[in-house]
Every structure is written in structure tokens, then in C-alpha cells.
Motif scaffolding. Structure first.
Motif, PDB file in Angstrom:
ATOM      1  N   ALA A   4      15.190  10.315  12.893  1.00 42.47           N
ATOM      2  CA  ALA A   4      15.241   9.421  11.739  1.00 42.47           C
ATOM      3  C   ALA A   4      14.689   8.044  12.083  1.00 42.47           C
ATOM      4  O   ALA A   4      14.792   7.127  11.288  1.00 42.47           O
ATOM      5  CB  ALA A   4      16.671   9.303  11.239  1.00 42.47           C
ATOM      6  N   HIS A   5      14.094   7.893  13.231  1.00 44.13           N
ATOM      7  CA  HIS A   5      13.541   6.615  13.678  1.00 44.13           C
ATOM      8  C   HIS A   5      12.029   6.643  13.483  1.00 44.13           C
ATOM      9  O   HIS A   5      11.327   7.437  14.106  1.00 44.13           O
ATOM     10  CB  HIS A   5      13.905   6.388  15.142  1.00 44.13           C
ATOM     11  N   LEU A   6      11.523   5.739  12.627  1.00 39.47           N
ATOM     12  CA  LEU A   6      10.089   5.666  12.355  1.00 39.47           C
ATOM     13  C   LEU A   6       9.500   4.419  13.001  1.00 39.47           C
ATOM     14  O   LEU A   6      10.095   3.340  12.941  1.00 39.47           O
ATOM     15  CB  LEU A   6       9.838   5.623  10.845  1.00 39.47           C
ATOM     16  N   THR A   7       8.339   4.557  13.608  1.00 40.52           N
ATOM     17  CA  THR A   7       7.622   3.435  14.171  1.00 40.52           C
ATOM     18  C   THR A   7       6.410   3.167  13.299  1.00 40.52           C
ATOM     19  O   THR A   7       5.683   4.099  12.942  1.00 40.52           O
ATOM     20  CB  THR A   7       7.172   3.732  15.619  1.00 40.52           C
ATOM     21  N   VAL A   8       6.192   1.888  12.940  1.00 38.11           N
ATOM     22  CA  VAL A   8       5.121   1.523  12.005  1.00 38.11           C
ATOM     23  C   VAL A   8       4.217   0.453  12.604  1.00 38.11           C
ATOM     24  O   VAL A   8       4.575  -0.241  13.538  1.00 38.11           O
ATOM     25  CB  VAL A   8       5.706   1.017  10.658  1.00 38.11           C
TER      26      VAL A   8
ATOM     27  N   ARG B   2      11.347   2.136   1.738  1.00 36.93           N
ATOM     28  CA  ARG B   2      11.839   3.141   0.809  1.00 36.93           C
ATOM     29  C   ARG B   2      10.756   4.217   0.657  1.00 36.93           C
ATOM     30  O   ARG B   2       9.629   3.931   0.295  1.00 36.93           O
ATOM     31  CB  ARG B   2      12.162   2.536  -0.556  1.00 36.93           C
ATOM     32  N   ILE B   3      11.173   5.457   0.937  1.00 40.74           N
ATOM     33  CA  ILE B   3      10.279   6.608   0.794  1.00 40.74           C
ATOM     34  C   ILE B   3      10.958   7.558  -0.172  1.00 40.74           C
ATOM     35  O   ILE B   3      12.008   8.115   0.132  1.00 40.74           O
ATOM     36  CB  ILE B   3      10.008   7.289   2.149  1.00 40.74           C
ATOM     37  N   ASP B   4      10.367   7.714  -1.333  1.00 42.13           N
ATOM     38  CA  ASP B   4      10.933   8.497  -2.430  1.00 42.13           C
ATOM     39  C   ASP B   4      12.320   7.946  -2.763  1.00 42.13           C
ATOM     40  O   ASP B   4      12.431   6.824  -3.214  1.00 42.13           O
ATOM     41  CB  ASP B   4      10.955   9.995  -2.090  1.00 42.13           C
ATOM     42  N   ASP B   5      13.383   8.701  -2.525  1.00 35.15           N
ATOM     43  CA  ASP B   5      14.723   8.233  -2.869  1.00 35.15           C
ATOM     44  C   ASP B   5      15.548   7.875  -1.639  1.00 35.15           C
ATOM     45  O   ASP B   5      16.754   7.725  -1.717  1.00 35.15           O
ATOM     46  CB  ASP B   5      15.454   9.297  -3.687  1.00 35.15           C
ATOM     47  N   THR B   6      14.889   7.706  -0.503  1.00 33.22           N
ATOM     48  CA  THR B   6      15.595   7.456   0.747  1.00 33.22           C
ATOM     49  C   THR B   6      15.106   6.167   1.385  1.00 33.22           C
ATOM     50  O   THR B   6      13.915   5.876   1.366  1.00 33.22           O
ATOM     51  CB  THR B   6      15.358   8.619   1.738  1.00 33.22           C
TER      52      THR B   6
ATOM     53  N   ALA C  79       6.403  14.798   8.853  1.00 32.91           N
ATOM     54  CA  ALA C  79       5.450  14.863   7.749  1.00 32.91           C
ATOM     55  C   ALA C  79       5.051  13.478   7.267  1.00 32.91           C
ATOM     56  O   ALA C  79       4.057  13.339   6.547  1.00 32.91           O
ATOM     57  CB  ALA C  79       6.043  15.660   6.594  1.00 32.91           C
ATOM     58  N   LEU C  80       5.781  12.443   7.664  1.00 30.58           N
ATOM     59  CA  LEU C  80       5.489  11.088   7.213  1.00 30.58           C
ATOM     60  C   LEU C  80       4.452  10.380   8.069  1.00 30.58           C
ATOM     61  O   LEU C  80       3.895   9.360   7.650  1.00 30.58           O
ATOM     62  CB  LEU C  80       6.779  10.260   7.191  1.00 30.58           C
ATOM     63  N   VAL C  81       4.186  10.881   9.253  1.00 33.08           N
ATOM     64  CA  VAL C  81       3.244  10.232  10.166  1.00 33.08           C
ATOM     65  C   VAL C  81       1.860  10.166   9.516  1.00 33.08           C
ATOM     66  O   VAL C  81       1.345  11.143   8.986  1.00 33.08           O
ATOM     67  CB  VAL C  81       3.190  10.971  11.519  1.00 33.08           C
ATOM     68  N   GLY C  82       1.290   8.965   9.538  1.00 28.30           N
ATOM     69  CA  GLY C  82      -0.038   8.739   8.960  1.00 28.30           C
ATOM     70  C   GLY C  82       0.006   8.212   7.531  1.00 28.30           C
ATOM     71  O   GLY C  82      -0.997   7.719   7.031  1.00 28.30           O
ATOM     72  N   ARG C  83       1.136   8.303   6.869  1.00 31.68           N
ATOM     73  CA  ARG C  83       1.242   7.818   5.487  1.00 31.68           C
ATOM     74  C   ARG C  83       1.543   6.335   5.469  1.00 31.68           C
ATOM     75  O   ARG C  83       2.087   5.774   6.412  1.00 31.68           O
ATOM     76  CB  ARG C  83       2.332   8.595   4.747  1.00 31.68           C
ATOM     77  N   GLU C  84       1.178   5.688   4.347  1.00 32.25           N
ATOM     78  CA  GLU C  84       1.412   4.257   4.183  1.00 32.25           C
ATOM     79  C   GLU C  84       2.466   4.009   3.117  1.00 32.25           C
ATOM     80  O   GLU C  84       2.498   4.702   2.098  1.00 32.25           O
ATOM     81  CB  GLU C  84       0.119   3.549   3.789  1.00 32.25           C
ATOM     82  N   PHE C  85       3.308   2.991   3.373  1.00 30.18           N
ATOM     83  CA  PHE C  85       4.372   2.625   2.451  1.00 30.18           C
ATOM     84  C   PHE C  85       4.507   1.112   2.422  1.00 30.18           C
ATOM     85  O   PHE C  85       3.984   0.406   3.287  1.00 30.18           O
ATOM     86  CB  PHE C  85       5.705   3.261   2.878  1.00 30.18           C
ATOM     87  N   THR C  86       5.263   0.617   1.439  1.00 32.45           N
ATOM     88  CA  THR C  86       5.533  -0.810   1.313  1.00 32.45           C
ATOM     89  C   THR C  86       6.909  -1.112   1.888  1.00 32.45           C
ATOM     90  O   THR C  86       7.880  -0.421   1.585  1.00 32.45           O
ATOM     91  CB  THR C  86       5.492  -1.227  -0.175  1.00 32.45           C
ATOM     92  N   LEU C  87       6.977  -2.160   2.714  1.00 35.31           N
ATOM     93  CA  LEU C  87       8.254  -2.545   3.314  1.00 35.31           C
ATOM     94  C   LEU C  87       9.221  -3.026   2.240  1.00 35.31           C
ATOM     95  O   LEU C  87       8.874  -3.850   1.400  1.00 35.31           O
ATOM     96  CB  LEU C  87       8.055  -3.671   4.316  1.00 35.31           C
ATOM     97  N   GLU C  88      10.431  -2.506   2.282  1.00 37.14           N
ATOM     98  CA  GLU C  88      11.468  -2.958   1.360  1.00 37.14           C
ATOM     99  C   GLU C  88      12.145  -4.207   1.898  1.00 37.14           C
ATOM    100  O   GLU C  88      12.353  -5.170   1.173  1.00 37.14           O
ATOM    101  CB  GLU C  88      12.505  -1.860   1.139  1.00 37.14           C
TER     102      GLU C  88
END
Length: 148
Positions: free
Chosen positions: A141-145, A114-118, A94-103
Motif C-alpha cells: 500500500a506504499h506508493l512512490t511518486v 485520491r485514486i478513484d474512491d480510495t 496496476a497503478l505504476v506509470g499512471r498520473e494523479f493529482t495530489l490531494e
């Protein structure tokens, strides 16, 4: 022991099949039903052809070994994703295509976001902390960005 198989005849397979199917009702798991069906088929074949008890046991073993993998293949092919929540039990997809800030920065191909509380580990090109990244692939649990 061979006398027991000879004296009971073909009815033993039908009774055995019904017992296995009844046990499936007590301990559901969609496993004993296929063994029960294999016993019923051997019982019906025994009425038609009257094979020896050795062949009956061999047929039961073959039908049992064929029925369980066949059921698993059919169940997997007919498994449809949940209509109201297609990402049920596949949270990372469900995370594919979403944008986040690198911690933490991506250094040597690995960093965290960090995505929500994880906190998720991410892989991608070297990028400084605080950069925006887009998730392009999720494998467990492996995400490619990539940079957003």
C-alpha cells in the motif's frame, strides 16, 4: 507399542498412505497428499529392504519434512499470473506509470493522493497539493511518486 509396529509390518505404511490420501479428498488443502505419498514410499522401501520399525518412522519423518517444502517450492515456481487480469490481488502494481493529482501536499516525503474512491499514502520529493505526480513504484500500500 513397538509390538504394534513389528506385527503390522510394511502393510501399515501402505494403508496409512492410502488413508491420508483419502482424507485429502475430504479436506482438500494439498497437504495430506504429500504425507500420504511419504507413507507409501516408506511402505515400498519396507518391502524392498525390510528396515526396522525405528528406521521406518525416521524415513517417514524425513520424507514428510522434505515433501511439503518441496511441494511449496514447485507450486510457487509454477504459479502463473492470471491471463485475463494480471494485476489480480496486486491492485497497487496496476497503478505504476499512471498520473494523479495530489490531494494533500508531500511534506517531509509523505503526502496523499485520491485514486478513484480510495486515498493512498505516497512518498516522494516535497510537492504542493494539486500537483500532478506519476507513480513510479508500488510496494503493497506504499506508493512512490515523482513530479509528472
Amino acid at each position: 507399542m513397538s509390538e504394534m509396529f513389528v506385527t503390522l509390518g510394511t502393510w501399515n505404511w501402505l494403508i496409512f498412505g492410502i488413508i491420508l490420501m483419502a482424507l485429502e479428498l475430504l479436506a482438500p488443502g494439498v497437504f495430506l497428499i504429500w504425507l500420504g505419498l511419504a507413507a507409501l514410499v516408506v511402505g515400498l522401501l519396507s518391502f524392498a529392504f525390510a528396515p526396522g520399525w525405528q528406521l521406518q518412522i525416521l524415513l517417514f519423518a524425513l520424507f514428510s519434512l522434505a515433501a511439503v517444502p518441496l511441494w511449496r517450492r514447485l507450486a510457487r515456481a509454477n504459479a502463473a499470473p492470471s491471463q485475463d487480469n494480471p494485476f489480480l490481488n496486486r491492485r497497487s502494481a496496476a497503478l505504476v506509470g499512471r498520473e494523479f493529482t495530489l490531494e494533500k501536499p508531500i511534506i517531509d516525503g509523505n503526502g496523499t493522493v485520491r485514486i478513484d474512491d480510495t486515498v493512498w499514502r505516497v512518498a516522494g520529493p516535497d510537492t504542493p497539493a494539486g500537483s500532478r505526480v506519476r507513480i513510479v513504484q508500488a510496494d503493497g500500500a506504499h506508493l512512490t511518486v515523482t513530479a509528472a
